[in-house]
Design an enzyme around this catalytic site. Structure first.
Site, mmCIF file in Angstrom:
data_model
loop_
_atom_site.group_PDB
_atom_site.id
_atom_site.type_symbol
_atom_site.label_atom_id
_atom_site.label_comp_id
_atom_site.label_asym_id
_atom_site.label_seq_id
_atom_site.Cartn_x
_atom_site.Cartn_y
_atom_site.Cartn_z
ATOM 1 N N LYS A 93 0.705 -1.336 0.029
ATOM 2 C CA LYS A 93 -0.063 -0.078 -0.013
ATOM 3 C C LYS A 93 0.903 1.268 -0.035
ATOM 4 O O LYS A 93 0.506 2.308 -0.746
ATOM 5 C CB LYS A 93 -0.880 0.066 1.115
ATOM 6 C CG LYS A 93 -1.768 1.541 1.361
ATOM 7 C CD LYS A 93 -2.576 1.517 0.384
ATOM 8 C CE LYS A 93 -3.341 2.768 0.229
ATOM 9 N NZ LYS A 93 -4.106 3.150 1.302
ATOM 10 N N LYS A 125 1.906 11.568 5.167
ATOM 11 C CA LYS A 125 2.082 10.781 6.194
ATOM 12 C C LYS A 125 2.612 9.235 5.229
ATOM 13 O O LYS A 125 3.395 8.528 5.780
ATOM 14 C CB LYS A 125 0.742 10.368 6.922
ATOM 15 C CG LYS A 125 1.098 9.403 7.903
ATOM 16 C CD LYS A 125 0.561 7.835 7.478
ATOM 17 C CE LYS A 125 -1.163 8.159 7.380
ATOM 18 N NZ LYS A 125 -1.766 6.832 6.891
#
Length: 332
Positions: free
Chosen positions: A198, A267
């Site tokens: 991911k 992030k």
């Protein structure tokens, strides 16, 4: 004739997303929980309810959780309450720290009386996923990586891409449920493998958006029309997820409502770059992408949509990339 690699890939993918609405098997006898009803979590939870699954939901914003009552959800009073009523708990949370808090804090899922499987739909990163999975395992529970890609529209339509890793038996058992969200790809058997996939995906997506933003702004300065540039790019080798989706649907109209905050993009880039450092892989382009995302976050605020990164480049260049209708209205 398919090669063995192609056959393996085909076997790893589940049936189409609408499988969950047309076929019910033993998984329906289980009760499910859902923690985190944000931009992604809310439509994903709703898809489980539409498929007829028994669902208890929890979010720190109780008013948001209560919007699912009409769809058949039960609102849990606390994580402990949810853990008493769900066999399998899905999480869709914004940060690794939030995942750790939900799982490991006093009253969290580690202490749940009933929850035996925790499925993490968040972008947690492999290190935190591995850490939390081990603690949950020591408590007799099973962790499944299941981060998603496809945005809010994909969450609503059930067309997400799901990167799954963990216990093979549970992955097979839960496949019809996960199919409610989209297409599942099993990328490994270890905790963290799905999250590794991911963060790689998300950094590549952000890189495509960043370079496309720069190039389209340059094109405007050179007198090219945005619609023409996109038509050419999408017919040539410059085609990417920004040219086919983010720019035409969220930048040209000036809506900037793709549904993913710039702080989360930053992030996710950080998580990927940390793994690059840890594994000794230089990430020169990735670091540049993160720098631009950080500048956009600091300039526009952490809640700004990720597609607004182009506004930073526009401000520097003094040129704007908008559709003809939007540009005409602004001129008026």
């Amino acid at each position: 004739m398919l090669s063995s690699a192609e056959m393996d890939t085909d076997r790893r993918a589940t049936k189409p997303p609408n499988t969950c609405n047309t076929r019910r098997i033993s998984v329906t006898s289980r009760s499910y929980g859902f923690v985190g009803l944000g931009n992604m979590g809310l439509p994903m939870a709703r898809r489980l309810l539409e498929a007829g699954y028994s669902l208890s939901v929890f979010d720190t914003r109780r008013d948001v959780a209560e919007t699912l009552v009409a769809d058949g959800a039960t609102v849990a009073e606390s994580l402990s309450d949810l853990g008493r009523n769900a066999d399998v708990v899905f999480m869709s949370l914004p940060t690794p720290d939030a995942v750790k808090a939900v799982c490991l804090s006093p009253g969290g899922l580690r202490e749940a009386e009933r929850a035996e499987v925790i499925v993490d739909l968040s972008t947690t990163g492999p290190r935190v996923a591995t850490e939390v999975a081990q603690v949950l395992s020591d408590a007799g529970k099973t962790w499944i990586d299941c981060p998603v890609s496809g945005g809010v529209a994909g969450a609503r339509k059930g067309t997400l891409t799901l990167m799954v890793s963990g216990d093979a038996g549970w992955i097979e058992t839960l496949a019809p449920v996960i199919a409610c969200f989209g297409k599942q790809f099993v990328v490994g058997t270890e905790a963290g493998s799905g999250h590794s996939m991911k963060i790689i995906n998300n950094l590549m997506s952000s890189a495509a958006l960043a370079v496309t933003s720069e190039c389209l702004v340059l094109g405007r300065k050179l007198g090219l029309e945005p619609e023409t540039m996109l038509e050419v790019l999408n017919s040539g080798s410059g085609r990417n997820s920004a040219t086919t989706d983010k720019i035409p649907n969220f930048v040209l109209p000036g809506s900037f409502d793709f549904g993913f905050a710039i702080a989360l993009s930053s992030k996710d880039a950080r998580l990927c770059l940390e793994e690059g450092d840890r594994m000794g892989v230089p990430m020169i382009v990735g670091n540049a992408v993160r720098q631009l995302m950080n500048i956009a976050r600091d300039s526009l605020g952490p809640d700004a949509d990720m597609t607004e990164v182009i506004r930073v480049v526009e401000g520097w260049a003094g040129a704007e990339v908008r559709g003809k209708d939007v540009a005409q209205k602004a001129a008026e």
